[in-house]
Scaffold this motif. Structure first.
Motif, PDB file in Angstrom:
ATOM      1  N   LEU A  45      15.577  35.988  -2.378  1.00  0.00           N
ATOM      2  CA  LEU A  45      16.002  36.464  -3.694  1.00  0.00           C
ATOM      3  C   LEU A  45      15.304  35.666  -4.793  1.00  0.00           C
ATOM      4  O   LEU A  45      14.797  36.238  -5.771  1.00  0.00           O
ATOM      5  CB  LEU A  45      17.520  36.358  -3.839  1.00  0.00           C
ATOM      6  CG  LEU A  45      18.098  36.784  -5.178  1.00  0.00           C
ATOM      7  CD1 LEU A  45      17.791  38.245  -5.458  1.00  0.00           C
ATOM      8  CD2 LEU A  45      19.594  36.539  -5.200  1.00  0.00           C
ATOM      9  N   GLU A  46      15.247  34.355  -4.632  1.00  0.00           N
ATOM     10  CA  GLU A  46      14.570  33.510  -5.617  1.00  0.00           C
ATOM     11  C   GLU A  46      13.092  33.865  -5.739  1.00  0.00           C
ATOM     12  O   GLU A  46      12.558  33.990  -6.848  1.00  0.00           O
ATOM     13  CB  GLU A  46      14.714  32.036  -5.226  1.00  0.00           C
ATOM     14  CG  GLU A  46      14.041  31.089  -6.196  1.00  0.00           C
ATOM     15  CD  GLU A  46      14.106  29.637  -5.777  1.00  0.00           C
ATOM     16  OE1 GLU A  46      13.398  28.826  -6.402  1.00  0.00           O
ATOM     17  OE2 GLU A  46      14.843  29.298  -4.829  1.00  0.00           O
ATOM     18  N   ILE A  47      12.426  34.089  -4.629  1.00  0.00           N
ATOM     19  CA  ILE A  47      11.008  34.442  -4.644  1.00  0.00           C
ATOM     20  C   ILE A  47      10.789  35.804  -5.293  1.00  0.00           C
ATOM     21  O   ILE A  47       9.889  35.982  -6.125  1.00  0.00           O
ATOM     22  CB  ILE A  47      10.419  34.398  -3.222  1.00  0.00           C
ATOM     23  CG1 ILE A  47      10.356  32.950  -2.732  1.00  0.00           C
ATOM     24  CG2 ILE A  47       9.045  35.055  -3.169  1.00  0.00           C
ATOM     25  CD1 ILE A  47      10.084  32.807  -1.250  1.00  0.00           C
ATOM     26  N   ALA A  48      11.623  36.780  -4.937  1.00  0.00           N
ATOM     27  CA  ALA A  48      11.491  38.124  -5.520  1.00  0.00           C
ATOM     28  C   ALA A  48      11.719  38.081  -7.030  1.00  0.00           C
ATOM     29  O   ALA A  48      10.954  38.699  -7.795  1.00  0.00           O
ATOM     30  CB  ALA A  48      12.475  39.084  -4.857  1.00  0.00           C
ATOM     31  N   PHE A 105      12.599  25.644  -9.182  1.00  0.00           N
ATOM     32  CA  PHE A 105      13.669  26.469  -9.741  1.00  0.00           C
ATOM     33  C   PHE A 105      14.091  25.929 -11.109  1.00  0.00           C
ATOM     34  O   PHE A 105      14.443  26.688 -12.007  1.00  0.00           O
ATOM     35  CB  PHE A 105      14.852  26.504  -8.777  1.00  0.00           C
ATOM     36  CG  PHE A 105      15.904  27.498  -9.176  1.00  0.00           C
ATOM     37  CD1 PHE A 105      15.672  28.854  -9.063  1.00  0.00           C
ATOM     38  CD2 PHE A 105      17.121  27.074  -9.668  1.00  0.00           C
ATOM     39  CE1 PHE A 105      16.633  29.778  -9.447  1.00  0.00           C
ATOM     40  CE2 PHE A 105      18.088  27.982 -10.044  1.00  0.00           C
ATOM     41  CZ  PHE A 105      17.843  29.333  -9.925  1.00  0.00           C
ATOM     42  N   GLY A 106      14.033  24.607 -11.273  1.00  0.00           N
ATOM     43  CA  GLY A 106      14.385  23.999 -12.550  1.00  0.00           C
ATOM     44  C   GLY A 106      13.540  24.514 -13.700  1.00  0.00           C
ATOM     45  O   GLY A 106      14.018  24.643 -14.828  1.00  0.00           O
ATOM     46  N   PHE A 107      12.273  24.832 -13.444  1.00  0.00           N
ATOM     47  CA  PHE A 107      11.421  25.387 -14.487  1.00  0.00           C
ATOM     48  C   PHE A 107      12.032  26.658 -15.066  1.00  0.00           C
ATOM     49  O   PHE A 107      12.096  26.837 -16.285  1.00  0.00           O
ATOM     50  CB  PHE A 107      10.019  25.701 -13.940  1.00  0.00           C
ATOM     51  CG  PHE A 107       9.205  26.517 -14.899  1.00  0.00           C
ATOM     52  CD1 PHE A 107       8.530  25.906 -15.938  1.00  0.00           C
ATOM     53  CD2 PHE A 107       9.145  27.901 -14.777  1.00  0.00           C
ATOM     54  CE1 PHE A 107       7.796  26.662 -16.853  1.00  0.00           C
ATOM     55  CE2 PHE A 107       8.411  28.656 -15.674  1.00  0.00           C
ATOM     56  CZ  PHE A 107       7.742  28.040 -16.718  1.00  0.00           C
ATOM     57  N   TRP A 108      12.465  27.538 -14.184  1.00  0.00           N
ATOM     58  CA  TRP A 108      12.998  28.824 -14.637  1.00  0.00           C
ATOM     59  C   TRP A 108      14.296  28.621 -15.405  1.00  0.00           C
ATOM     60  O   TRP A 108      14.557  29.320 -16.380  1.00  0.00           O
ATOM     61  CB  TRP A 108      13.196  29.756 -13.438  1.00  0.00           C
ATOM     62  CG  TRP A 108      11.914  29.927 -12.689  1.00  0.00           C
ATOM     63  CD1 TRP A 108      11.543  29.268 -11.544  1.00  0.00           C
ATOM     64  CD2 TRP A 108      10.795  30.736 -13.058  1.00  0.00           C
ATOM     65  NE1 TRP A 108      10.273  29.641 -11.180  1.00  0.00           N
ATOM     66  CE2 TRP A 108       9.794  30.537 -12.081  1.00  0.00           C
ATOM     67  CE3 TRP A 108      10.547  31.615 -14.102  1.00  0.00           C
ATOM     68  CZ2 TRP A 108       8.569  31.192 -12.137  1.00  0.00           C
ATOM     69  CZ3 TRP A 108       9.332  32.269 -14.153  1.00  0.00           C
ATOM     70  CH2 TRP A 108       8.362  32.055 -13.186  1.00  0.00           C
ATOM     71  N   VAL A 109      15.080  27.663 -14.980  1.00  0.00           N
ATOM     72  CA  VAL A 109      16.323  27.357 -15.701  1.00  0.00           C
ATOM     73  C   VAL A 109      15.981  26.916 -17.120  1.00  0.00           C
ATOM     74  O   VAL A 109      16.544  27.430 -18.088  1.00  0.00           O
ATOM     75  CB  VAL A 109      17.132  26.270 -14.957  1.00  0.00           C
ATOM     76  CG1 VAL A 109      18.317  25.808 -15.794  1.00  0.00           C
ATOM     77  CG2 VAL A 109      17.600  26.795 -13.605  1.00  0.00           C
ATOM     78  N   TYR A 110      15.060  25.965 -17.262  1.00  0.00           N
ATOM     79  CA  TYR A 110      14.663  25.493 -18.587  1.00  0.00           C
ATOM     80  C   TYR A 110      14.051  26.618 -19.410  1.00  0.00           C
ATOM     81  O   TYR A 110      14.268  26.705 -20.615  1.00  0.00           O
ATOM     82  CB  TYR A 110      13.689  24.321 -18.494  1.00  0.00           C
ATOM     83  CG  TYR A 110      14.312  23.033 -18.024  1.00  0.00           C
ATOM     84  CD1 TYR A 110      15.365  22.464 -18.710  1.00  0.00           C
ATOM     85  CD2 TYR A 110      13.834  22.381 -16.903  1.00  0.00           C
ATOM     86  CE1 TYR A 110      15.941  21.282 -18.303  1.00  0.00           C
ATOM     87  CE2 TYR A 110      14.393  21.194 -16.469  1.00  0.00           C
ATOM     88  CZ  TYR A 110      15.449  20.650 -17.171  1.00  0.00           C
ATOM     89  OH  TYR A 110      16.021  19.477 -16.763  1.00  0.00           O
TER      90      TYR A 110
END
Length: 117
Positions: A45-48, A105-110
């Motif tokens: 899910l994260e990759i998609a 994943f932290g990049f996307w959160v920021y």
């Protein structure tokens, strides 16, 4: 018993009526085993989601969107780390896709915190 905190094990006593430390630890490890079966689904899910966001941002801002759109300092640091990792693993001919695949994943959160403010 010193490895797993009493606070964590108290859940198994309170909600599963485990009495002995052996029962609590057995329940703890059973839950660990069960939750690990969800990791592949979450990873896919994260990759998609990452790939879809990357595709849309490429359409709007170009392949190097992560260098163009305003992002937080934290995101900029994570982009630099992703580029360094790409350079280390692929050499100087790394691609934009290599950089995106190395973003944490932290990049996307920021990134989304920045856009939601």
């Amino acid at each position: 018993m010193n490895t797993v905190s009493l606070a964590r094990l108290s859940y198994y006593e309170k909600y599963l009526n485990c009495i002995s430390n052996k029962e609590k630890l057995s329940a703890y490890f059973a839950y660990q085993d069960l939750s690990s079966s969800f990791f592949p689904i979450i990873q896919m899910l994260e990759i998609a989601l990452r790939n879809k966001i990357h595709h849309e941002l490429c359409e709007l801002h170009g392949e190097d969107w992560y260098d163009r759109i305003p992002v937080s300092e934290e995101s900029q640091n994570l982009v630099k780390l992703a580029k360094d990792k790409s350079l280390s693993s692929k050499g100087k001919n790394y691609t934009h896709n290599d950089v995106v695949s190395n973003l944490t994943f932290g990049f996307w959160v920021y990134l989304f915190i920045r856009f939601s403010l």
